[in-house]
Enzyme design. Sequence first.
Site, short mmCIF file in Angstrom:
data_model
loop_
_atom_site.label_atom_id
_atom_site.label_comp_id
_atom_site.label_asym_id
_atom_site.label_seq_id
_atom_site.Cartn_x
_atom_site.Cartn_y
_atom_site.Cartn_z
N LYS A 1 0.83 -1.21 0.00
CA LYS A 1 0.00 0.00 0.00
C LYS A 1 0.87 1.26 0.00
CE LYS A 1 -4.27 -1.99 1.41
NZ LYS A 1 -5.29 -2.26 2.41
N ARG B 1 -3.06 -10.16 4.94
CA ARG B 1 -3.41 -10.29 3.52
C ARG B 1 -2.24 -9.72 2.72
NH1 ARG B 1 -5.65 -7.03 -0.38
NH2 ARG B 1 -7.24 -7.95 -1.73
#
Length: 301
Positions: free
Chosen positions: A226, A261
Amino acid sequence: MFDTSPALDCAGRLLRLDRPRICGVLNLTDDSFSGDALRDDVRAALERGLKMVEQGADMLDVGAESTRPGAQPIDARDEIARVVPVITALQGEVEVPISIDTSKPEVMRAALAAGAGLINDVYALRREGALETAAELKVPVCVMHMQGEPRTMQDKPVYDDVVGEVHRFLAERVFACEMAGIDKRRVLVDPGFGFGKTLEHNLALLRGLDRFRDLAAGVFVGLSRKSMIGTLTGRAGGADRATGSAAAALIAVQRGATVVRVHDVAATRDAIAVWTRVATGDTQVARAAAIPKRSPWDDDD
Ligand code: HH2
């Protein structure tokens, strides 16, 4: 002897939550920010899924709607056309649970019929019909916090107390699940890193992650590749962010995350394996993708 450790029954496939678990991401999108979009290539998705399991993934998360800031929504029919062939192919080839990353009831149903066993919803089952559908399908769910919606969520998100507000939201969603008939032992909560949060918000949530441990069955976390990893490391994107992502995943499991994840399964697995074995004092020579069997949490608290 029976194993009494907490576990999620994902349509017959068990995900034990006694030690950190790795969820491999399969993005069937056109434009994932993580640089791993598989579009509608079923064979490539199957190969990547198999590779992730070989590298140590304990579950796979399949999704076709990009949640990248600014991303456009996708129609339910197109979403089903992408996820169903991949879930069908995977469920015959891997034994690990498969989750469906969606917020649409039609997609949940189609994915479950194809072999998925967990619903991962970035809208926390707030879309029309989602909560009732998830309850009816009787599989575990992951409810995630998001401020706003993907198209606009990064336009100046504001909180007075980000950890407190995200905690309150997730507690309310767990309560809504219970009211709908989904036992909280079947619910994972996710603070939603990057979903309507600045870097400061994300860091505060990561530092305060252990606050979320008691809300439900476990804490699910997605930090992989991210933009916060890009900001912290100066890496532009994609696989260049693998090492920073593995470090972030490790920090998350040290603070109580039960499932991480990730796109880079091998790097994450190695990072967690080293910590686990330091914490448990296990000196056996490791087999390549074998995940240490003992819980690091009990020994390290
Ligand atoms: N992040 C993404 C998608 N789904 N689900 C949960 N529970 N938690 C997350 O943090 C999360 C998620 C976004 O990452 P990615 O799938 O790699 O990107 P994109 O949505 O652009 O395909």
